[in-house]
Design a protein around this motif. Sequence first.
Motif, short mmCIF file in Angstrom:
data_model
loop_
_atom_site.label_atom_id
_atom_site.label_comp_id
_atom_site.label_asym_id
_atom_site.label_seq_id
_atom_site.Cartn_x
_atom_site.Cartn_y
_atom_site.Cartn_z
N UNK A 58 -1.85 -16.34 -17.51
CA UNK A 58 -2.11 -17.77 -17.66
C UNK A 58 -2.30 -18.20 -19.11
N UNK A 59 -2.71 -17.28 -19.99
CA UNK A 59 -2.87 -17.64 -21.40
C UNK A 59 -1.59 -17.43 -22.20
N UNK A 60 -0.50 -17.08 -21.53
CA UNK A 60 0.78 -16.91 -22.21
C UNK A 60 1.07 -15.50 -22.67
N UNK A 61 0.13 -14.57 -22.46
CA UNK A 61 0.36 -13.18 -22.85
C UNK A 61 1.37 -12.53 -21.90
N UNK A 62 2.23 -11.71 -22.46
CA UNK A 62 3.21 -10.97 -21.68
C UNK A 62 2.70 -9.55 -21.53
N UNK A 63 2.60 -9.09 -20.29
CA UNK A 63 1.99 -7.80 -20.01
C UNK A 63 2.96 -6.89 -19.27
N UNK A 64 2.83 -5.56 -19.50
CA UNK A 64 3.68 -4.62 -18.76
C UNK A 64 3.26 -4.55 -17.30
N UNK A 65 4.19 -4.13 -16.45
CA UNK A 65 3.92 -3.96 -15.02
C UNK A 65 4.50 -2.62 -14.59
N UNK A 66 4.13 -2.18 -13.42
CA UNK A 66 4.70 -0.96 -12.87
C UNK A 66 6.20 -1.13 -12.68
N UNK A 67 6.94 -0.07 -12.94
CA UNK A 67 8.38 -0.10 -12.73
C UNK A 67 9.18 -0.57 -13.93
N UNK A 68 8.56 -0.65 -15.09
CA UNK A 68 9.27 -1.12 -16.28
C UNK A 68 10.39 -0.16 -16.68
N UNK A 69 10.13 1.14 -16.67
CA UNK A 69 11.15 2.08 -17.11
C UNK A 69 12.40 2.03 -16.23
N UNK A 70 12.27 2.05 -14.90
CA UNK A 70 13.48 1.92 -14.08
C UNK A 70 14.22 0.59 -14.33
N UNK A 71 13.48 -0.47 -14.59
CA UNK A 71 14.11 -1.77 -14.87
C UNK A 71 14.86 -1.73 -16.20
N UNK A 72 14.28 -1.09 -17.20
CA UNK A 72 14.95 -0.96 -18.50
C UNK A 72 16.22 -0.13 -18.36
N UNK A 73 16.12 0.97 -17.62
CA UNK A 73 17.30 1.80 -17.40
C UNK A 73 18.38 1.06 -16.63
N UNK A 74 17.98 0.26 -15.66
CA UNK A 74 18.95 -0.55 -14.90
C UNK A 74 19.61 -1.58 -15.81
N UNK A 75 18.83 -2.21 -16.70
CA UNK A 75 19.39 -3.18 -17.63
C UNK A 75 20.43 -2.52 -18.53
#
Length: 117
Positions: free
Chosen positions: A44-61
Amino acid sequence: MSPPERKKHSPMFDLAMAIGILKAMGKLTAPVSPDAAFLGSLSLDGAIQPVNGMLPAILAAKKLGFQKVYLPYDPTLPLHHLKDLDCIFVQTLVFFASKKCRVLQYINSFIPHKNSI
């Protein structure tokens, strides 16, 4: 965000949706590269935070041909193994927008500042 009938189980695409909304509203005027992916949860304050599953998403990208990935910094991600992919770390939506165009004043009007809380 397709297919639309599939339920989304993670806030991983918050940053992508925020960028899309700003573009649709005409508030983000700089071009957004079609070879860029956007990952991360938006607080809500505009901060961007990591979430679970980031590595598979990066590899998919990477597999899908994206050349850049905008994402929050996460020291647990083994990004040194990802050659040929430009990982651009962003801390806040305001930080991203400041790199792309002049929408800071517009975005700041919606983000509560810690001094005012």
